[in-house]
Design a protein around this motif. Structure first.
Motif, PDB file in Angstrom:
ATOM      1  N   PHE A 110     -76.947 -22.479  49.472  1.00  0.00           N
ATOM      2  CA  PHE A 110     -77.292 -21.024  49.541  1.00  0.00           C
ATOM      3  C   PHE A 110     -77.553 -20.577  50.678  1.00  0.00           C
ATOM      4  CE2 PHE A 110     -80.049 -22.514  45.454  1.00  0.00           C
ATOM      5  CZ  PHE A 110     -79.126 -22.357  44.486  1.00  0.00           C
ATOM      6  N   GLY A 111     -78.213 -21.201  51.682  1.00  0.00           N
ATOM      7  CA  GLY A 111     -78.200 -20.889  53.115  1.00  0.00           C
ATOM      8  C   GLY A 111     -76.820 -20.479  53.841  1.00  0.00           C
ATOM      9  N   GLY A 112     -75.741 -21.446  53.678  1.00  0.00           N
ATOM     10  CA  GLY A 112     -74.628 -20.816  54.248  1.00  0.00           C
ATOM     11  C   GLY A 112     -73.997 -19.773  53.652  1.00  0.00           C
ATOM     12  N   THR A 113     -73.987 -19.501  52.314  1.00  0.00           N
ATOM     13  CA  THR A 113     -73.698 -18.565  51.576  1.00  0.00           C
ATOM     14  C   THR A 113     -74.343 -16.955  52.036  1.00  0.00           C
ATOM     15  OG1 THR A 113     -72.948 -19.784  49.384  1.00  0.00           O
ATOM     16  CG2 THR A 113     -73.081 -17.520  49.390  1.00  0.00           C
ATOM     17  N   MET A 114     -75.379 -17.176  51.925  1.00  0.00           N
ATOM     18  CA  MET A 114     -76.304 -16.011  52.596  1.00  0.00           C
ATOM     19  C   MET A 114     -75.931 -15.746  54.244  1.00  0.00           C
ATOM     20  SD  MET A 114     -80.195 -17.026  51.211  1.00  0.00           S
ATOM     21  CE  MET A 114     -80.470 -17.591  49.484  1.00  0.00           C
ATOM     22  N   LEU A 115     -75.865 -16.775  54.990  1.00  0.00           N
ATOM     23  CA  LEU A 115     -75.383 -16.465  56.341  1.00  0.00           C
ATOM     24  C   LEU A 115     -74.035 -15.814  56.406  1.00  0.00           C
ATOM     25  CD1 LEU A 115     -76.577 -19.341  58.234  1.00  0.00           C
ATOM     26  CD2 LEU A 115     -77.125 -17.226  58.781  1.00  0.00           C
ATOM     27  N   MET A 174     -70.557 -24.400  58.918  1.00  0.00           N
ATOM     28  CA  MET A 174     -70.897 -25.632  58.958  1.00  0.00           C
ATOM     29  C   MET A 174     -71.780 -25.898  57.997  1.00  0.00           C
ATOM     30  SD  MET A 174     -73.834 -27.651  59.714  1.00  0.00           S
ATOM     31  CE  MET A 174     -74.717 -26.354  60.482  1.00  0.00           C
ATOM     32  N   SER A 175     -72.703 -25.066  57.267  1.00  0.00           N
ATOM     33  CA  SER A 175     -73.573 -25.107  56.317  1.00  0.00           C
ATOM     34  C   SER A 175     -72.872 -25.409  54.925  1.00  0.00           C
ATOM     35  CB  SER A 175     -74.461 -23.855  55.954  1.00  0.00           C
ATOM     36  OG  SER A 175     -75.248 -23.806  57.127  1.00  0.00           O
ATOM     37  N   LEU A 176     -71.805 -24.559  54.526  1.00  0.00           N
ATOM     38  CA  LEU A 176     -71.124 -25.012  53.360  1.00  0.00           C
ATOM     39  C   LEU A 176     -70.201 -26.371  53.499  1.00  0.00           C
ATOM     40  CD1 LEU A 176     -69.302 -21.343  52.790  1.00  0.00           C
ATOM     41  CD2 LEU A 176     -71.411 -22.695  51.718  1.00  0.00           C
ATOM     42  N   LEU A 177     -69.685 -26.700  54.690  1.00  0.00           N
ATOM     43  CA  LEU A 177     -69.013 -28.044  54.950  1.00  0.00           C
ATOM     44  C   LEU A 177     -70.080 -29.046  54.549  1.00  0.00           C
ATOM     45  CD1 LEU A 177     -66.965 -27.408  58.111  1.00  0.00           C
ATOM     46  CD2 LEU A 177     -65.962 -27.696  55.672  1.00  0.00           C
ATOM     47  N   SER A 178     -71.292 -28.940  55.245  1.00  0.00           N
ATOM     48  CA  SER A 178     -72.381 -29.764  54.879  1.00  0.00           C
ATOM     49  C   SER A 178     -72.828 -30.067  53.512  1.00  0.00           C
ATOM     50  CB  SER A 178     -73.482 -29.522  55.731  1.00  0.00           C
ATOM     51  OG  SER A 178     -74.651 -30.473  55.385  1.00  0.00           O
ATOM     52  N   ALA A 179     -72.638 -28.969  52.701  1.00  0.00           N
ATOM     53  CA  ALA A 179     -72.880 -28.849  51.389  1.00  0.00           C
ATOM     54  C   ALA A 179     -72.012 -29.669  50.631  1.00  0.00           C
ATOM     55  CB  ALA A 179     -72.917 -27.431  50.654  1.00  0.00           C
TER      56      ALA A 179
END
Length: 304
Positions: free
Chosen positions: A52-57, A197-202
């Motif tokens: 959610f955070g990566g998509t929003m960013l 980075m957030s989406l890769l982490s997801a």
């Protein structure tokens, strides 16, 4: 995400920047609360925070017309910080559920000592005079919070304490690799790189969770609302507020304001989840926070 990063020193501290920094730290203090309220497995809550955070960013970057083409080099640079952040959340979310969000958040903030040591060993950054006293004071506070009651804890609670400290080690890997990538190695803005980075982490967290046999289906409005709040407040809004404020504030003031995160997390843990707390616990919290602050103070100018 927690935003435990360096800031450049400036002679003045604009009140608006102080307000943004304080608000960002306060928002970060709520992330552990949302992990508890989500009522899902720890890896599942970590996955949705990053998704959610990566998509929003990335949506925020695209809407602001700041989008830059993402190449394979950018993806490769984001892999190590993604792995470090994934491990951080895997450890920290378990610690939150097993020892409570207050102590878990305090434990992971012990990473400031690791960051200072790495800076001294690898980048020849000078350690402040308060580094060794800071370690001693912080450890004394930690002993009052957990060491004095160690024999009363069950095996899961003890493991949660160690995982909280381990999350600080993983977060150090994230911070160092994230800072290196943004130091001229990628053309992406900090926000776009963090989103990538957030989406890769997801993805990494999804694979970890599937290996554990977790289910990622969200069955209730409470699941959805808590995890959306976790992604928005922890991974997007707090970060945007703090990254804007940090360059305008002295590093010592940034370190002080960042201590709002573990302090407020502890207070919220007591108020919302009725954590049993004696006078020695409050003294331990105060000593641990004071020690962490001493450990962040440096005579040399910190790097951004």
């Amino acid at each position: 995400m927690s935003a435990r990063v360096f800031a450049s020193a400036t002679p003045l501290a604009p009140p608006a920047a102080i307000g943004r920094m304080a608000l960002g730290a306060a928002l970060l203090s709520s992330t552990g609360i949302f992990v508890v309220l989500a009522q899902v497995a720890p890896t599942v809550s970590a996955f949705y925070r990053m998704l959610f955070g990566g998509t929003m960013l990335l949506a925020w970057v695209a809407l602001g017309r700041g989008w830059v083409h993402v190449g394979w080099r950018d993806v490769a640079l984001a892999l190590l910080p993604a792995a470090g952040f994934s491990l951080d959340l895997i450890f920290w979310h378990r610690s939150i559920l097993w020892v409570g969000p207050g102590v878990a958040t305090l434990l992971t903030n012990f990473q400031v000592f690791l960051m200072a040591l790495v800076g001294w060993l690898a980048y020849r950054e000078r350690l402040g005079r308060g580094f060794l006293p800071g370690i001693a004071v912080a450890l004394a506070g930690l002993w009052l919070l957990v060491g004095a009651h160690w024999s009363l804890f069950d095996a899961q609670h003890r493991l949660g304490v160690w995982l909280g400290l381990a999350s600080g080690l993983a977060y150090t890997v994230y911070l160092l690799s994230f800072r290196r990538a943004l130091s001229g190695h990628t053309a992406l803005s900090a926000a776009q790189f963090l989103g990538l980075m957030s989406l890769l982490s997801a993805v990494l967290l999804l694979l970890w969770g599937l290996g554990e046999g977790d289910t990622f289906a969200l069955a209730s409005a409470r699941n959805w609302s808590a995890l959306l709040a976790l992604g928005f407040f922890g991974q997007v809004l707090a970060w945007l507020l703090m990254v804007r404020a940090m360059p305008q504030l002295p590093a010592s003031l940034v370190g002080l304001l960042l201590l709002l995160q573990p302090a407020l997390a502890f207070v919220l843990d007591v108020l919302l989840f009725r954590r049993p707390t004696a006078g020695s616990d409050w003294l331990g919290l105060a000593l641990a926070l004071a020690g962490i602050l001493l450990g962040t103070l440096r005579r040399a100018r910190p790097k951004t």
